[in-house]
Write a protein that holds these residues in place. Structure first.
Motif, PDB file in Angstrom:
ATOM      1  N   GLN A 176      -2.754  12.303  -9.238  1.00  0.00           N
ATOM      2  CA  GLN A 176      -3.564  11.151  -8.839  1.00  0.00           C
ATOM      3  C   GLN A 176      -3.986  10.329 -10.049  1.00  0.00           C
ATOM      4  OE1 GLN A 176      -6.834  12.208  -6.297  1.00  0.00           O
ATOM      5  NE2 GLN A 176      -5.549  13.251  -4.801  1.00  0.00           N
ATOM      6  N   LYS A 177      -4.316  11.005 -11.140  1.00  0.00           N
ATOM      7  CA  LYS A 177      -4.731  10.307 -12.356  1.00  0.00           C
ATOM      8  C   LYS A 177      -3.614   9.368 -12.831  1.00  0.00           C
ATOM      9  CE  LYS A 177      -6.701  13.012 -15.293  1.00  0.00           C
ATOM     10  NZ  LYS A 177      -6.865  13.998 -16.403  1.00  0.00           N
ATOM     11  N   GLY A 178      -2.383   9.887 -12.882  1.00  0.00           N
ATOM     12  CA  GLY A 178      -1.258   9.062 -13.309  1.00  0.00           C
ATOM     13  C   GLY A 178      -0.925   7.975 -12.305  1.00  0.00           C
ATOM     14  N   ALA A 179      -0.987   8.319 -11.011  1.00  0.00           N
ATOM     15  CA  ALA A 179      -0.659   7.349  -9.963  1.00  0.00           C
ATOM     16  C   ALA A 179      -1.637   6.180  -9.963  1.00  0.00           C
ATOM     17  CB  ALA A 179      -0.661   8.046  -8.604  1.00  0.00           C
ATOM     18  N   ARG A 180      -2.914   6.444 -10.190  1.00  0.00           N
ATOM     19  CA  ARG A 180      -3.915   5.372 -10.221  1.00  0.00           C
ATOM     20  C   ARG A 180      -3.622   4.382 -11.348  1.00  0.00           C
ATOM     21  NH1 ARG A 180      -7.790   9.509  -8.839  1.00  0.00           N
ATOM     22  NH2 ARG A 180      -8.660   9.105  -6.765  1.00  0.00           N
ATOM     23  N   LYS A 181      -3.250   4.918 -12.516  1.00  0.00           N
ATOM     24  CA  LYS A 181      -2.931   4.047 -13.658  1.00  0.00           C
ATOM     25  C   LYS A 181      -1.779   3.110 -13.310  1.00  0.00           C
ATOM     26  CE  LYS A 181      -4.312   7.326 -17.292  1.00  0.00           C
ATOM     27  NZ  LYS A 181      -3.809   8.181 -18.398  1.00  0.00           N
ATOM     28  N   ALA A 182      -0.723   3.671 -12.735  1.00  0.00           N
ATOM     29  CA  ALA A 182       0.452   2.870 -12.397  1.00  0.00           C
ATOM     30  C   ALA A 182       0.143   1.876 -11.286  1.00  0.00           C
ATOM     31  CB  ALA A 182       1.612   3.780 -11.993  1.00  0.00           C
ATOM     32  N   ALA A 183      -0.632   2.289 -10.283  1.00  0.00           N
ATOM     33  CA  ALA A 183      -0.971   1.405  -9.162  1.00  0.00           C
ATOM     34  C   ALA A 183      -1.805   0.223  -9.640  1.00  0.00           C
ATOM     35  CB  ALA A 183      -1.722   2.182  -8.086  1.00  0.00           C
ATOM     36  N   GLU A 184      -2.722   0.465 -10.565  1.00  0.00           N
ATOM     37  CA  GLU A 184      -3.551  -0.616 -11.114  1.00  0.00           C
ATOM     38  C   GLU A 184      -2.676  -1.605 -11.885  1.00  0.00           C
ATOM     39  OE1 GLU A 184      -7.479  -1.221 -14.005  1.00  0.00           O
ATOM     40  OE2 GLU A 184      -6.877   0.790 -13.355  1.00  0.00           O
ATOM     41  N   LEU A 185      -1.725  -1.080 -12.645  1.00  0.00           N
ATOM     42  CA  LEU A 185      -0.822  -1.930 -13.416  1.00  0.00           C
ATOM     43  C   LEU A 185      -0.009  -2.845 -12.504  1.00  0.00           C
ATOM     44  CD1 LEU A 185       0.481  -2.605 -16.196  1.00  0.00           C
ATOM     45  CD2 LEU A 185       2.155  -0.811 -15.699  1.00  0.00           C
ATOM     46  N   ARG A 233       0.841  -1.206   0.000  1.00  0.00           N
ATOM     47  CA  ARG A 233       0.000   0.000   0.000  1.00  0.00           C
ATOM     48  C   ARG A 233       0.875   1.255   0.000  1.00  0.00           C
ATOM     49  NH1 ARG A 233      -2.274   3.352   4.084  1.00  0.00           N
ATOM     50  NH2 ARG A 233      -1.237   2.057   5.640  1.00  0.00           N
ATOM     51  N   ILE A 234       0.613   2.114  -0.972  1.00  0.00           N
ATOM     52  CA  ILE A 234       1.336   3.378  -1.085  1.00  0.00           C
ATOM     53  C   ILE A 234       0.404   4.522  -0.691  1.00  0.00           C
ATOM     54  CG2 ILE A 234       2.425   4.980  -2.706  1.00  0.00           C
ATOM     55  CD1 ILE A 234       3.360   2.571  -4.304  1.00  0.00           C
ATOM     56  N   VAL A 235       0.929   5.477   0.060  1.00  0.00           N
ATOM     57  CA  VAL A 235       0.167   6.670   0.429  1.00  0.00           C
ATOM     58  C   VAL A 235       0.811   7.878  -0.263  1.00  0.00           C
ATOM     59  CG1 VAL A 235      -0.582   8.186   2.296  1.00  0.00           C
ATOM     60  CG2 VAL A 235      -0.496   5.706   2.658  1.00  0.00           C
ATOM     61  N   ILE A 236      -0.007   8.637  -1.000  1.00  0.00           N
ATOM     62  CA  ILE A 236       0.465   9.862  -1.647  1.00  0.00           C
ATOM     63  C   ILE A 236      -0.121  11.048  -0.883  1.00  0.00           C
ATOM     64  CG2 ILE A 236       0.446  11.244  -3.752  1.00  0.00           C
ATOM     65  CD1 ILE A 236       0.480   8.755  -5.382  1.00  0.00           C
ATOM     66  N   ILE A 237       0.751  11.945  -0.430  1.00  0.00           N
ATOM     67  CA  ILE A 237       0.331  13.057   0.433  1.00  0.00           C
ATOM     68  C   ILE A 237       0.669  14.385  -0.233  1.00  0.00           C
ATOM     69  CG2 ILE A 237       0.536  14.088   2.728  1.00  0.00           C
ATOM     70  CD1 ILE A 237       1.481  11.340   3.746  1.00  0.00           C
ATOM     71  N   SER A 238      -0.325  15.277  -0.298  1.00  0.00           N
ATOM     72  CA  SER A 238      -0.174  16.547  -1.016  1.00  0.00           C
ATOM     73  C   SER A 238      -0.242  17.749  -0.074  1.00  0.00           C
ATOM     74  CB  SER A 238      -1.284  16.677  -2.068  1.00  0.00           C
ATOM     75  OG  SER A 238      -1.327  17.978  -2.609  1.00  0.00           O
ATOM     76  N   GLN A 288      -0.845  -3.635  -9.394  1.00  0.00           N
ATOM     77  CA  GLN A 288      -1.736  -4.218  -8.384  1.00  0.00           C
ATOM     78  C   GLN A 288      -1.335  -3.773  -6.975  1.00  0.00           C
ATOM     79  OE1 GLN A 288      -2.254  -8.463  -8.954  1.00  0.00           O
ATOM     80  NE2 GLN A 288      -3.677  -8.103 -10.618  1.00  0.00           N
ATOM     81  N   LEU A 289      -1.154  -2.477  -6.833  1.00  0.00           N
ATOM     82  CA  LEU A 289      -0.839  -1.863  -5.542  1.00  0.00           C
ATOM     83  C   LEU A 289      -2.081  -1.188  -4.986  1.00  0.00           C
ATOM     84  CD1 LEU A 289       2.489  -0.063  -6.515  1.00  0.00           C
ATOM     85  CD2 LEU A 289       2.312  -2.072  -5.048  1.00  0.00           C
ATOM     86  N   LYS A 290      -2.227  -1.208  -3.687  1.00  0.00           N
ATOM     87  CA  LYS A 290      -3.242  -0.379  -3.046  1.00  0.00           C
ATOM     88  C   LYS A 290      -2.688   1.042  -2.965  1.00  0.00           C
ATOM     89  CE  LYS A 290      -5.093  -4.091  -0.116  1.00  0.00           C
ATOM     90  NZ  LYS A 290      -5.289  -4.548   1.290  1.00  0.00           N
ATOM     91  N   ILE A 291      -3.554   2.036  -3.113  1.00  0.00           N
ATOM     92  CA  ILE A 291      -3.066   3.411  -3.083  1.00  0.00           C
ATOM     93  C   ILE A 291      -4.076   4.316  -2.394  1.00  0.00           C
ATOM     94  CG2 ILE A 291      -4.009   4.008  -5.369  1.00  0.00           C
ATOM     95  CD1 ILE A 291      -1.295   5.555  -5.787  1.00  0.00           C
ATOM     96  N   ASP A 292      -3.581   5.165  -1.501  1.00  0.00           N
ATOM     97  CA  ASP A 292      -4.416   6.143  -0.793  1.00  0.00           C
ATOM     98  C   ASP A 292      -3.903   7.540  -1.113  1.00  0.00           C
ATOM     99  OD1 ASP A 292      -5.965   4.204   0.497  1.00  0.00           O
ATOM    100  OD2 ASP A 292      -4.531   4.043   2.163  1.00  0.00           O
TER     101      ASP A 292
END
Length: 327
Positions: free
Chosen positions: A65-74, A48-53, A76-80
């Motif tokens: 977030q748009k780019g991070a979601r694409k990479a996380a799905e590829l 699980r990765i957490v991105i903080i702004s 198979q990472l959880k992302i917050d």
């Protein structure tokens, strides 16, 4: 005789039942396999990765977030996605501390060049949680890498563009972020380095006063002390509309060319309406993709160590459709 017949019947029944159960199992496993291939499921123990702004809800963060979601799905990472809604060091550090306590696998965060930020990154590192900075850096911290624009190079590129537009002559008023100036300091350094080569160009700033922290106040202060100013540069993102309003209120029909360091929808609209000359595209979505990819590389311990910095492209935007410079 009857006992033998009963025993034989029971043995045959058991054998038949065994074969039936075996084939049912085979069919079930086959169906399950097909179902899994058609609809992959995330492991409940996935990293699980957490991105903080620093600016949750901003155009920049939405694109990241748009780019991070694409990479996380590829991967198979959880992302917050967490963050504060106004630049707030204390709030940002608290969010990082919560991410550490929640045992995040990795943290991607907008960096702040400050000892308190360095301390919380050290805490994460000691807990075995890697930290990557994005969009703004904390070069003195233990972060694993920085992903984003080279802000010094942004100043160089914009300075070259403005010098050409002004034909080497003019008084340029610079509007900066006085509350959190690290990124703007780098942009200003590059800008001054280029413009100082032109004897006909003078760079002026507003008074270094907390009362002048807002773009409107800085614009008015510059006009009060430098009536010869004939162009404005907004270093901080989303400062365009405030500069346009203040300049128009003071100048009447006089038009000031205005240059900005972002390409938010607001800035693009001002360019389209002819109120701003140009903006700067920083490819935030690409930052999001790259930061997650590099975090995954670190977590997998492949191709290590990471480079100190990974710079994303920079382009001068003169209209919603045209990018005129991409080093």
């Amino acid at each position: 005789m009857k006992k033998l017949m009963v025993i034989a019947i029971l043995v045959c029944s058991c054998i038949t039942l065994s074969f039936s159960l075996y084939y049912v199992g085979v069919i079930f496993q086959s169906d399950l396999s097909l179902s899994s291939e058609a609809r992959p499921m995330y492991n409940e123990h996935a990293e699980r990765i957490v991105i903080i702004s620093q600016e949750q809800g901003s155009f920049m963060m939405n694109e990241v977030q748009k780019g991070a979601r694409k990479a996380a799905e590829l991967h198979q990472l959880k992302i917050d996605f967490w963050g504060v809604y106004r630049s707030n060091l204390e709030g940002l550090i608290k969010q990082i501390d919560i991410a550490i306590a929640s045992k995040a696998s990795g943290i991607i965060v907008e960096g702040v060049d400050h000892p308190d930020f360095d301390a919380i990154v050290k805490k994460a590192t000691e807990k075995g949680i890697p930290v990557i900075t994005i969009n703004s850096d904390a070069p003195n911290s233990l972060r694993k890498s920085y992903i984003g624009s080279d802000h010094y190079q942004e100043g160089i590129i914009m300075g070259q563009y403005i010098a050409t537009q002004l034909k080497g002559h003019g008084v340029v008023g610079v509007i900066q972020n006085l509350v959190s100036p690290t990124t703007d300091d780098l942009r200003l350094k590059g800008l001054r380095e280029v413009l100082s080569k032109f004897d006909g160009i003078q760079v002026v700033l507003a008074s270094n006063d907390i009362e002048m922290s807002q773009p409107k106040g800085q614009t008015n202060d510059i006009l009060n002390h430098n009536p010869a100013v004939n162009a404005f540069i907004g270093l901080s993102t989303d400062s365009g509309e405030s500069i346009v309003q203040a300049a128009r209120a003071r100048a009447g029909k006089k038009e000031y060319p205005i240059y900005l360091f972002d390409d938010s929808p607001q800035t693009v609209m001002l360019i389209k309406n002819g109120q701003v000359k140009s903006g700067l595209s920083q490819h935030y979505e690409e930052m999001g993709v790259m930061s997650v990819n590099l975090m995954k590389r670190w977590l997998d311990a492949t191709q290590l160590p990471l480079e100190n910095s990974y710079f994303t492209p920079i382009s001068v935007v003169t209209s919603p459709e045209v990018e005129v410079s991409a080093p």
